[in-house]
Write an enzyme that holds these catalytic residues in place. Structure first.
Site, PDB file in Angstrom:
ATOM      1  N   TRP A  55      67.181 -11.981   6.995  1.00 60.03           N
ATOM      2  CA  TRP A  55      66.368 -11.563   8.465  1.00 60.03           C
ATOM      3  C   TRP A  55      65.162 -11.711   8.527  1.00 60.03           C
ATOM      4  O   TRP A  55      64.425 -11.813   9.542  1.00 60.03           O
ATOM      5  CB  TRP A  55      67.127 -10.580   8.934  1.00 60.03           C
ATOM      6  CG  TRP A  55      67.248  -9.331   8.316  1.00 60.03           C
ATOM      7  CD1 TRP A  55      68.467  -8.925   7.400  1.00 60.03           C
ATOM      8  CD2 TRP A  55      66.420  -8.324   8.008  1.00 60.03           C
ATOM      9  NE1 TRP A  55      68.052  -7.725   7.016  1.00 60.03           N
ATOM     10  CE2 TRP A  55      66.955  -7.355   7.379  1.00 60.03           C
ATOM     11  CE3 TRP A  55      65.005  -8.072   8.734  1.00 60.03           C
ATOM     12  CZ2 TRP A  55      66.008  -6.269   7.132  1.00 60.03           C
ATOM     13  CZ3 TRP A  55      64.312  -6.792   8.500  1.00 60.03           C
ATOM     14  CH2 TRP A  55      64.920  -6.026   7.606  1.00 60.03           C
ATOM     15  N   TRP A  82      55.923   2.174   8.546  1.00 58.69           N
ATOM     16  CA  TRP A  82      56.791   1.248   9.235  1.00 58.69           C
ATOM     17  C   TRP A  82      56.025  -0.024   9.589  1.00 58.69           C
ATOM     18  O   TRP A  82      56.620  -0.901  10.087  1.00 58.69           O
ATOM     19  CB  TRP A  82      57.671   1.516  10.358  1.00 58.69           C
ATOM     20  CG  TRP A  82      59.050   0.912  10.424  1.00 58.69           C
ATOM     21  CD1 TRP A  82      59.391  -0.096  11.305  1.00 58.69           C
ATOM     22  CD2 TRP A  82      60.237   1.006   9.711  1.00 58.69           C
ATOM     23  NE1 TRP A  82      60.517  -0.376  11.122  1.00 58.69           N
ATOM     24  CE2 TRP A  82      61.252   0.142  10.142  1.00 58.69           C
ATOM     25  CE3 TRP A  82      60.565   1.911   8.679  1.00 58.69           C
ATOM     26  CZ2 TRP A  82      62.231  -0.082   9.667  1.00 58.69           C
ATOM     27  CZ3 TRP A  82      61.873   1.921   8.028  1.00 58.69           C
ATOM     28  CH2 TRP A  82      62.705   0.792   8.259  1.00 58.69           C
ATOM     29  N   GLY A 124      73.400  -9.156   9.509  1.00 58.38           N
ATOM     30  CA  GLY A 124      74.383  -8.930   8.528  1.00 58.38           C
ATOM     31  C   GLY A 124      75.328  -7.737   8.651  1.00 58.38           C
ATOM     32  O   GLY A 124      76.205  -7.445   8.058  1.00 58.38           O
ATOM     33  N   GLU A 125      75.029  -7.078   9.866  1.00 59.01           N
ATOM     34  CA  GLU A 125      75.861  -5.908  10.146  1.00 59.01           C
ATOM     35  C   GLU A 125      77.094  -6.329  10.796  1.00 59.01           C
ATOM     36  O   GLU A 125      78.026  -5.613  11.245  1.00 59.01           O
ATOM     37  CB  GLU A 125      75.172  -4.676  10.920  1.00 59.01           C
ATOM     38  CG  GLU A 125      74.402  -3.832  10.102  1.00 59.01           C
ATOM     39  CD  GLU A 125      73.332  -4.344   8.951  1.00 59.01           C
ATOM     40  OE1 GLU A 125      72.571  -5.046   9.481  1.00 59.01           O
ATOM     41  OE2 GLU A 125      73.534  -4.112   7.738  1.00 59.01           O
ATOM     42  N   SER A 140      64.580 -12.695  14.485  1.00 52.50           N
ATOM     43  CA  SER A 140      63.479 -11.860  14.694  1.00 52.50           C
ATOM     44  C   SER A 140      62.084 -12.187  13.868  1.00 52.50           C
ATOM     45  O   SER A 140      61.045 -11.837  14.243  1.00 52.50           O
ATOM     46  CB  SER A 140      63.667 -10.391  14.782  1.00 52.50           C
ATOM     47  OG  SER A 140      64.331 -10.073  13.531  1.00 52.50           O
ATOM     48  N   ALA A 167      63.684   0.445  13.575  1.00 49.47           N
ATOM     49  CA  ALA A 167      64.843   0.993  13.018  1.00 49.47           C
ATOM     50  C   ALA A 167      64.953   2.486  12.970  1.00 49.47           C
ATOM     51  O   ALA A 167      65.799   3.213  13.368  1.00 49.47           O
ATOM     52  CB  ALA A 167      65.242   0.340  11.712  1.00 49.47           C
ATOM     53  N   ARG A 171      64.261  -2.736  -0.973  1.00 48.72           N
ATOM     54  CA  ARG A 171      64.573  -1.526  -0.527  1.00 48.72           C
ATOM     55  C   ARG A 171      65.264  -0.603  -1.178  1.00 48.72           C
ATOM     56  O   ARG A 171      65.517   0.423  -0.851  1.00 48.72           O
ATOM     57  CB  ARG A 171      65.557  -2.305   0.671  1.00 48.72           C
ATOM     58  CG  ARG A 171      66.073  -1.160   1.744  1.00 48.72           C
ATOM     59  CD  ARG A 171      66.194  -1.902   3.148  1.00 48.72           C
ATOM     60  NE  ARG A 171      67.694  -1.752   3.677  1.00 48.72           N
ATOM     61  CZ  ARG A 171      67.876  -2.340   4.845  1.00 48.72           C
ATOM     62  NH1 ARG A 171      67.190  -3.265   5.483  1.00 48.72           N
ATOM     63  NH2 ARG A 171      69.106  -1.892   5.281  1.00 48.72           N
ATOM     64  N   ASP A 193      73.780  -0.696   1.546  1.00 42.35           N
ATOM     65  CA  ASP A 193      72.867  -1.356   2.498  1.00 42.35           C
ATOM     66  C   ASP A 193      71.396  -1.618   2.157  1.00 42.35           C
ATOM     67  O   ASP A 193      70.561  -1.597   2.797  1.00 42.35           O
ATOM     68  CB  ASP A 193      72.880  -0.817   3.994  1.00 42.35           C
ATOM     69  CG  ASP A 193      72.197  -1.481   5.091  1.00 42.35           C
ATOM     70  OD1 ASP A 193      72.450  -2.672   5.057  1.00 42.35           O
ATOM     71  OD2 ASP A 193      71.591  -0.992   5.956  1.00 42.35           O
TER      72      ASP A 193
HETATM   73 CA    CA Z   1      71.628  -4.387   6.456  1.00 43.07          CA
END
Ligand code: CA
Ligand code: CA
Length: 579
Positions: free
Chosen positions: A257, A487, A192-193, A175, A551, A340, A317
């Protein structure tokens, strides 16, 4: 003789026309300075999202009005996280569900549309979004949710090449906007999940053929490719078995990502990497390189030159995918990254040496700070989600309350850096989560978490805050709070302005030095995308995509409930000051 000279002149003339018509490396390297176009994600490969334009400035921004709006149409709305690119009066903008539109940048008239045919089984973790396209030669190139790359003719929208990145059924998707550097198209992967293998890949942008592949999970072999596509080994990333126990590196996640940035002065591409898989950190004792890191890759060789890991042995995460923005400070090239995990890092962009680290959010529970000597976080061990095998029933580990939440002090929304104010403008959020671990085993194509969670608010007050951050002192110079979590990305300009959008639907502009909001406009749906600016015919334009999603509505727990009144959408908005 005369004829020969004429021939040379004609040839030169044609070459000049061709060079103008097609996008070159030189043009992309110069993108931050060329104000008549936006050729790359980040308004320049360094990612500063700064434009020197100042026709629109603090004195007149209140007069900014819409010129046109374009609907992405259909029933396919959802999150629009895209940044448009603009070249030769054409705007190329991607939309949800792997669509790409070519529009007349002045009028908004639709020139053509490409709609990627998506299979039913795609597995994007965080909405059906796309973050933008790359321009190269006469092509516009973007990644699709079924993990492909598609290159289209800028004039006609015809498919020139299409290449598969990997199997979507195994959890791969894509993406991010591709990066162009040194004549190569450089991309990461999402997933990654699902226990994918995070990697960065370079291709020939004209053909899509692979040039090198660099895994960013320690232990995997890099590859390089000849013109016929034959692969040879190009060195292992790190040392197999060093920072991963057993076979866990084989499904180690670490997906880059969000794509990357590039600085022509270092020759390095900078990619942030996602969480190690699975989320349950007790299964994978060790640092789990190169997860939750910034990885600097030599574009020429495809080798990792340095890495810096924000969250070793991540248990929350805290994907470290956030953009690494390079800037100059007293002859040094530095890079800034708002992670993050709640900390802002300043690194030497050539060597990866940590220069500074400080919190940019108010509440951080997992670490008390970053040791500037070792570069490692000072963990708070009791705030790591517990080991499920240590629990009474072996099914659920200790629940901990953690801040930031896994949606992060900052997430995918790119910040901006102004060389005028020497400040970073960081879209940040204050929230927490309850998180716990559960037993898990890897199954190809299935979610690979071993964790449960609920996102929580920290107070009844605002969650979002656009913060002006001084990378030297670590001080927050000003902030503009926002009720819903921010966001969308940020733009800053020579007009001493900062532009950003809100989930409540406003595109707004503030004084870059004080944070005073000087203008806002309601776009009809939430903004989760970064604005851009350019000039055409002596007039400055500002544009942003509108369309709530991403998300937060999917994973936001109590916060998602708090903002469930927000409506979806899908449109492009363009503004200027009327003559
Ligand atoms: Ca993640
Ligand atoms: Ca430009």
């Amino acid at each position: 003789m005369r004829l020969k000279l004429l021939n040379v002149l004609v040839t030169l003339g044609l070459a000049a026309t061709a060079a103008q018509a097609t996008v070159t490396d030189q043009m992309i390297e110069n993108d931050a300075k060329s104000t008549g176009d936006v050729l790359s994600w980040g308004i320049g490969p360094q990612g500063q999202r700064y434009s020197p334009l100042k026709a629109v400035n603090t004195k007149n921004v209140a007069k900014l009005l819409p010129v046109w709006s374009f609907s992405f149409g259909g029933e396919k709305q959802r999150g629009q996280e895209t940044q448009p690119v603009i070249h030769k009066g054409k705007m190329f903008v991607t939309a949800s569900y792997s669509r790409l539109f070519a529009l007349d940048a002045k009028t908004g008239a639709k020139l053509w549309k490409y709609e990627h045919r998506l299979p039913d089984g795609i597995m994007p973790c965080c909405d059906v979004i796309n973050r933008g396209a790359a321009l190269y030669d006469n092509l516009v190139i973007f990644a699709t949710l079924d993990a492909q790359l598609v290159a289209l003719n800028q004039d006609t929208g015809e498919v020139v090449w299409k290449e598969k990145i990997d199997n979507y059924a195994d959890g791969y998707s894509a993406s991010a906007a591709p990066l162009i550097a040194q004549g190569l198209l450089i991309t990461g992967v999402s997933g990654g999940e699902f226990g994918v293998i995070g990697r960065v890949e370079a291709r020939d942008p004209k053909t899509g053929k692979m040039v090198w592949s660099r895994p960013v999970v320690e232990g995997h072999m890099g590859k390089k490719f000849d013109k016929d596509g034959n692969a040879t080994d190009n060195g292992i990333s790190g040392t197999t078995g060093k920072t991963w126990p057993g076979d866990l590196w084989k499904t180690g996640g670490s997906a880059p990502w969000l794509g990357g940035t590039y600085d022509p002065k270092t020759g390095l591409a900078y990619f942030g990497t996602g969480n190690p898989a699975p989320w349950n950190s007790h299964l994978r004792k060790g640092d789990n390189l190169y997860s939750c890191s910034t990885v600097a890759i030599d574009v020429k060789t495809g080798q990792i030159v340095w890495h810096y890991q924000g969250t070793p042995n991540d248990g929350w995460d805290f994907d470290g995918v956030n953009e690494f923005i390079t800037y100059e400070d007293g002859g040094k090239i530095l890079g800034g990254k708002a992670d993050r995990n709640g900390f802002f890092y300043v690194l030497d962009a050539k060597t990866g040496k940590l220069e500074n680290a400080f919190p940019f959010v108010k509440k951080i529970t997992w670490a008390t700070g970053i040791d500037l000597k070792t570069g490692r976080p000072n963990f708070v061990p009791e705030n790591r989600p517990g080991d499920p095998t240590a629990g009474a029933d072996g099914k659920k580990g200790n629940v901990v309350f953690s801040a930031p939440s896994f949606l992060g002090g900052k997430n995918q929304m790119p910040m901006a850096y102004s060389p005028d104010t020497k400040l970073f403008y960081v879209p940040s959020n204050e929230w927490g989560m309850e998180i716990w671990n559960e037993p898990i085993t890897y199954k190809k194509g299935a979610a690979y978490l071993g964790a449960g969670f609920t996102i929580k608010t920290l107070s009844d007050g605002p969650i979002g805050a656009l913060r002006a951050v001084d990378p030297k002192t670590g001080k927050i110079v000003w902030e503009a709070t926002n009720n819903a979590p921010l966001w969308g990305g940020v733009l800053t300009t020579g007009g001493n302005l900062v532009f950003w959008g809100t989930p409540e639907g406003f595109l707004q502009a503030a004084d870059a030095k004080t944070g005073k909001i000087l203008w806002k406009f309601q776009t009809g749906s939430g903004i989760v995308a970064p604005p851009v600016t350019w000039q055409d015919g002596g007039e400055q334009y500002v544009a942003v995509a509108s369309g709530w999603g991403g998300a937060v509505p999917l994973w936001g727990g109590d916060v998602a409930k708090k903002v469930n009144y927000l409506e979806q959408g899908g449109s492009m908005w363009v503004f200027k000051i009327p003559k």
